[in-house]
Design a protein around this motif. Structure first.
Motif, PDB file in Angstrom:
ATOM      1  N   GLY A 138     -49.578   0.575 -26.610  1.00  0.00           N
ATOM      2  CA  GLY A 138     -49.940  -0.021 -25.330  1.00  0.00           C
ATOM      3  C   GLY A 138     -49.075   0.420 -24.155  1.00  0.00           C
ATOM      4  N   ALA A 139     -48.046   1.221 -24.418  1.00  0.00           N
ATOM      5  CA  ALA A 139     -47.147   1.669 -23.336  1.00  0.00           C
ATOM      6  C   ALA A 139     -47.939   2.405 -22.257  1.00  0.00           C
ATOM      7  CB  ALA A 139     -46.063   2.573 -23.905  1.00  0.00           C
ATOM      8  N   ILE A 140     -47.546   2.192 -20.993  1.00  0.00           N
ATOM      9  CA  ILE A 140     -48.248   2.821 -19.870  1.00  0.00           C
ATOM     10  C   ILE A 140     -47.351   3.886 -19.265  1.00  0.00           C
ATOM     11  CG2 ILE A 140     -49.448   2.452 -17.685  1.00  0.00           C
ATOM     12  CD1 ILE A 140     -49.381  -0.614 -18.486  1.00  0.00           C
ATOM     13  N   GLN A 141     -47.676   5.139 -19.532  1.00  0.00           N
ATOM     14  CA  GLN A 141     -46.914   6.245 -18.965  1.00  0.00           C
ATOM     15  C   GLN A 141     -47.411   6.538 -17.557  1.00  0.00           C
ATOM     16  OE1 GLN A 141     -47.671   9.542 -21.605  1.00  0.00           O
ATOM     17  NE2 GLN A 141     -45.794   9.194 -22.759  1.00  0.00           N
ATOM     18  N   ILE A 142     -46.467   6.862 -16.679  1.00  0.00           N
ATOM     19  CA  ILE A 142     -46.839   7.339 -15.351  1.00  0.00           C
ATOM     20  C   ILE A 142     -46.387   8.795 -15.259  1.00  0.00           C
ATOM     21  CG2 ILE A 142     -46.647   6.986 -12.855  1.00  0.00           C
ATOM     22  CD1 ILE A 142     -47.907   4.561 -14.251  1.00  0.00           C
ATOM     23  N   PRO A 143     -47.314   9.739 -15.488  1.00  0.00           N
ATOM     24  CA  PRO A 143     -46.922  11.148 -15.433  1.00  0.00           C
ATOM     25  C   PRO A 143     -46.737  11.607 -13.985  1.00  0.00           C
ATOM     26  CG  PRO A 143     -49.260  10.954 -15.923  1.00  0.00           C
ATOM     27  CD  PRO A 143     -48.719   9.560 -15.824  1.00  0.00           C
ATOM     28  N   LYS A 144     -46.450  12.877 -13.792  1.00  0.00           N
ATOM     29  CA  LYS A 144     -46.153  13.392 -12.443  1.00  0.00           C
ATOM     30  C   LYS A 144     -47.310  13.184 -11.461  1.00  0.00           C
ATOM     31  CE  LYS A 144     -42.340  16.557 -13.019  1.00  0.00           C
ATOM     32  NZ  LYS A 144     -42.132  16.701 -14.475  1.00  0.00           N
ATOM     33  N   ASP A 145     -48.562  13.218 -11.954  1.00  0.00           N
ATOM     34  CA  ASP A 145     -49.693  13.041 -11.030  1.00  0.00           C
ATOM     35  C   ASP A 145     -49.887  11.583 -10.600  1.00  0.00           C
ATOM     36  OD1 ASP A 145     -51.026  11.683 -13.069  1.00  0.00           O
ATOM     37  OD2 ASP A 145     -52.440  13.293 -13.507  1.00  0.00           O
ATOM     38  N   GLY A 146     -49.087  10.669 -11.156  1.00  0.00           N
ATOM     39  CA  GLY A 146     -49.091   9.281 -10.694  1.00  0.00           C
ATOM     40  C   GLY A 146     -50.200   8.401 -11.264  1.00  0.00           C
ATOM     41  N   GLU A 147     -51.073   8.975 -12.094  1.00  0.00           N
ATOM     42  CA  GLU A 147     -52.181   8.171 -12.622  1.00  0.00           C
ATOM     43  C   GLU A 147     -51.884   7.736 -14.057  1.00  0.00           C
ATOM     44  OE1 GLU A 147     -55.305  10.990 -11.494  1.00  0.00           O
ATOM     45  OE2 GLU A 147     -56.004   9.500 -10.052  1.00  0.00           O
TER      46      GLU A 147
ATOM     47  N   LYS B 296     -42.276   4.909 -18.005  1.00  0.00           N
ATOM     48  CA  LYS B 296     -43.299   3.913 -18.357  1.00  0.00           C
ATOM     49  C   LYS B 296     -43.050   2.652 -17.535  1.00  0.00           C
ATOM     50  CE  LYS B 296     -41.871   4.559 -22.679  1.00  0.00           C
ATOM     51  NZ  LYS B 296     -41.037   5.723 -22.403  1.00  0.00           N
ATOM     52  N   ILE B 297     -44.102   2.139 -16.934  1.00  0.00           N
ATOM     53  CA  ILE B 297     -43.961   0.963 -16.071  1.00  0.00           C
ATOM     54  C   ILE B 297     -44.005  -0.327 -16.898  1.00  0.00           C
ATOM     55  CG2 ILE B 297     -46.440   0.732 -15.545  1.00  0.00           C
ATOM     56  CD1 ILE B 297     -45.592   0.121 -12.603  1.00  0.00           C
ATOM     57  N   GLY B 298     -44.576  -0.243 -18.078  1.00  0.00           N
ATOM     58  CA  GLY B 298     -44.697  -1.422 -18.930  1.00  0.00           C
ATOM     59  C   GLY B 298     -45.616  -1.115 -20.090  1.00  0.00           C
ATOM     60  N   SER B 299     -46.069  -2.187 -20.761  1.00  0.00           N
ATOM     61  CA  SER B 299     -46.967  -2.009 -21.893  1.00  0.00           C
ATOM     62  C   SER B 299     -48.107  -3.012 -21.813  1.00  0.00           C
ATOM     63  CB  SER B 299     -46.223  -2.227 -23.217  1.00  0.00           C
ATOM     64  OG  SER B 299     -45.258  -1.221 -23.406  1.00  0.00           O
ATOM     65  N   VAL B 300     -49.317  -2.536 -22.072  1.00  0.00           N
ATOM     66  CA  VAL B 300     -50.482  -3.425 -22.123  1.00  0.00           C
ATOM     67  C   VAL B 300     -50.373  -4.263 -23.394  1.00  0.00           C
ATOM     68  CG1 VAL B 300     -53.004  -3.520 -22.349  1.00  0.00           C
ATOM     69  CG2 VAL B 300     -51.942  -1.816 -20.848  1.00  0.00           C
ATOM     70  N   LEU B 301     -50.671  -5.533 -23.263  1.00  0.00           N
ATOM     71  CA  LEU B 301     -50.670  -6.443 -24.402  1.00  0.00           C
ATOM     72  C   LEU B 301     -51.576  -5.878 -25.504  1.00  0.00           C
ATOM     73  CD1 LEU B 301     -49.427  -9.142 -25.046  1.00  0.00           C
ATOM     74  CD2 LEU B 301     -51.389 -10.268 -24.018  1.00  0.00           C
ATOM     75  N   SER B 302     -51.069  -5.847 -26.738  1.00  0.00           N
ATOM     76  CA  SER B 302     -51.826  -5.230 -27.836  1.00  0.00           C
ATOM     77  C   SER B 302     -53.256  -5.757 -27.917  1.00  0.00           C
ATOM     78  CB  SER B 302     -51.102  -5.479 -29.163  1.00  0.00           C
ATOM     79  OG  SER B 302     -50.912  -6.867 -29.365  1.00  0.00           O
ATOM     80  N   ILE B 303     -53.421  -7.078 -27.822  1.00  0.00           N
ATOM     81  CA  ILE B 303     -54.770  -7.644 -28.001  1.00  0.00           C
ATOM     82  C   ILE B 303     -55.714  -7.238 -26.866  1.00  0.00           C
ATOM     83  CG2 ILE B 303     -54.111  -9.545 -29.512  1.00  0.00           C
ATOM     84  CD1 ILE B 303     -53.852 -11.387 -27.214  1.00  0.00           C
TER      85      ILE B 303
END
Lengths: 226, 304
Positions: free
Chosen positions: B236-245, B261-268
């Protein structure tokens, strides 16, 4: 001082340092050994890397804060273990233009002859800093300053299994055919990951690696494929 | 040993179970059911073990022939499901006799259909799991997706218990979903402004969406740092790559990586995402760790 932060709903990450160095890697390795020795069934995954360890845990057994407290007590003043030379693994490599697709590029970039590149790459003992990207892909460092070469601008779609490659100050072996952008110097018949072996991988972050140049005949006799 | 003969495999049918755990330190990913809600419900209807294997069907066109008696359950995406050419409802159990034909023809809402058989398919586990990870050539049938003429063995099962999921528990697969996010990892390297942007934007799912990750399109987010020292990646981790998306990492994610990574989406909530398609929308809202852990515990307590 270690830092322990939330990673996800059921994972936390322990930071031991914020720069890559041999000493920091030893801190990670000591902690990793200690965590494994706990045999705590709440730990679902323990993923060591250059300066951190990620733990995925059973949230029915710990919440984030209770696990953080427990880990802080154990890890905060953990002595750093001495390196052991018992874990040295020698890996035979066939270095040649035939399989070392970027040998020429690295030689030009470093202003050295091909033989000098091979000598510098195969004379160091490398530490394993992390394993990931692919099963059995070990990030090894540090490559001799003289042959440091940046990644290819455009990654290759297919790098053959067993390719021995460098990227900046790191070196690695591709455990299976995959895309990748590292500079390929040679090829090995050594198996870095085999699901049919009990140990799966002969390499762990506690290993040390030395490459040993061999000739084409020997490479082929070991089952190497060109 | 009885089993299904695969007359038509469909475009992307996989054998999956709960996943492959404790090998991430060697670079081996977890894999496993993309939508645990639908998959675990399929097992619950059959009174199977929660970590039993089943079929995850991402595109229609599956046709199976049963060579012996068993009970099946079908859950997940709304689809044309037929037994011997007769249209049936999903989210319930069916008795299957020798010679029966089972078809999943068209997916109408959602993205993944789950078809489970009583006591699972009898295939060899690799590294403790029969979940297939194609890029690692592990699990499933010969480490690949199911194809025509495959044989999926199961033990005959003659008793039958009719079970159906109550209507209120059958999910609706919406075109826009709110995903709860635990700010974590490098969240300190994103300014308040960037976080506001992230939580107040609507993102579109791009075609770059598979079992490994979901790439989004929309408001670009900037971290104060370029990259990080590679570290372990949670589900669920949210990566922010160089293109910002943003890129949300899912069941077959790589084990370590070097993007902030800005955070992680809740697994469920990742399970809800698993039922979405290209061009559908997601938004994000923040949730704190203890609340999140409580929600996830409730989810599993109800299903296991």
């Amino acid at each position: 001082m270690i830092k322990i932060q939330v990673a996800s709903v059921d994972s936390l990450i322990i930071y031991f340092a914020d720069v890559i160095s041999k000493e920091n890697s030893l801190k990670v390795k000591s902690a990793y050994k200690c965590l494994k020795a706990l045999n705590n069934k709440a730990f679902i995954e323990i993923i060591p890397s250059y300066t951190s360890i990620l733990i995925t845990y059973d949230i029915f057994l710990y919440d984030f804060y209770s696990l953080r407290n427990m880990l802080t007590k154990i890890l905060d003043n953990l002595p750093i273990e001495k390196e052991s030379s018992q874990n040295l693994i020698k890996i035979d490599v066939y270095y040649s233009l035939e399989v070392g697709l970027d040998l020429q590029r690295v030689a030009l970039h470093s202003n050295l002859s091909i033989d000098e590149v091979i000598k510098l790459h195969s004379s160091k003992i490398y530490d394993v800093y992390a394993i990931g990207f692919l099963p059995g892909f070990a990030y090894l460092a540090s490559v001799d300053e003289k042959i440091k070469t940046p990644r290819l601008k455009t990654p290759r779609k297919k790098i053959p299994k067993g390719s021995v490659a460098i990227a900046d100050s790191q070196t690695a072996v591709y455990p299976k055919e995959s895309p990748g952008g590292w500079n390929i110097l040679g090829r090995t018949a050594f198996n870095f990951f085999d699901k049919d072996l009990e140990a799966l991988s002969p390499i762990s972050i506690e290993s040390k690696i030395k490459f040993n140049p061999i000739c084409k005949e020997e490479f082929l006799s070991q089952g190497g494929i060109i | 040993m009885s089993g299904f003969e695969v007359l038509k495999a469909g475009a992307f049918t996989l054998i999956e179970d709960f996943g492959r755990f404790s090998y991430m330190n060697l670079g081996v990913t977890n894999s496993g059911f993309m939508d645990e809600y639908a998959a675990l419900t399929a097992h619950k209807l059959l009174d199977n073990n929660f970590d039993e294997n089943l079929l995850e069907i991402a595109f229609a066109g599956l046709k199976l022939k049963a060579l012996g008696e068993t009970t099946i359950s079908v859950t997940g995406a709304k689809c044309h499901f037929k037994i011997n050419e007769v249209e049936k409802n999903i989210w319930q159990t069916y008795k299957i006799k020798k010679g029966d034909l089972i078809q999943i023809d068209k997916i109408l809402e959602g993205q993944r259909v789950y078809l489970a058989v009583k006591n699972g398919f009898k295939i060899k586990k690799e590294l403790g799991s029969s979940s297939v990870t194609i890029k690692e050539n592990l699990g499933g049938v010969e480490g690949r997706q199911v194809k025509n003429q495959d044989f999926l063995p199961y033990e005959e099962f003659k008793q039958f218990v009719s079970k159906r999921l109550k209507k209120e528990y059958i999910p609706k697969y919406e075109k826009e979903v709110k995903l709860r996010v635990i700010l974590s990892y490098q969240e300190g390297d994103f300014s308040e402004e960037e976080k506001d942007k992230f939580f107040n934007s609507t993102y579109t799912i791009t075609p770059d969406f598979n079992r490994m990750a979901c790439k989004l399109k929309g408001e670009k987010i900037k971290a104060d740092i370029d990259g990080i020292i590679s570290e372990g990646i949670a589900f669920g981790a949210i990566q922010i790559p160089k293109d910002g998306e943003p890129i949300i990492l899912l069941k077959e994610r790589q084990t370590i990586g070097g993007y902030p990574k800005i955070g992680s989406v809740l697994s469920i909530d990742c399970f809800k995402l698993a039922q979405m398609k290209t061009n559908q929308k997601v938004t994000f809202e923040s949730i704190d760790i203890l609340k999140a852990q409580k929600k996830v515990k409730l989810f599993y307590s109800a299903l296991l």
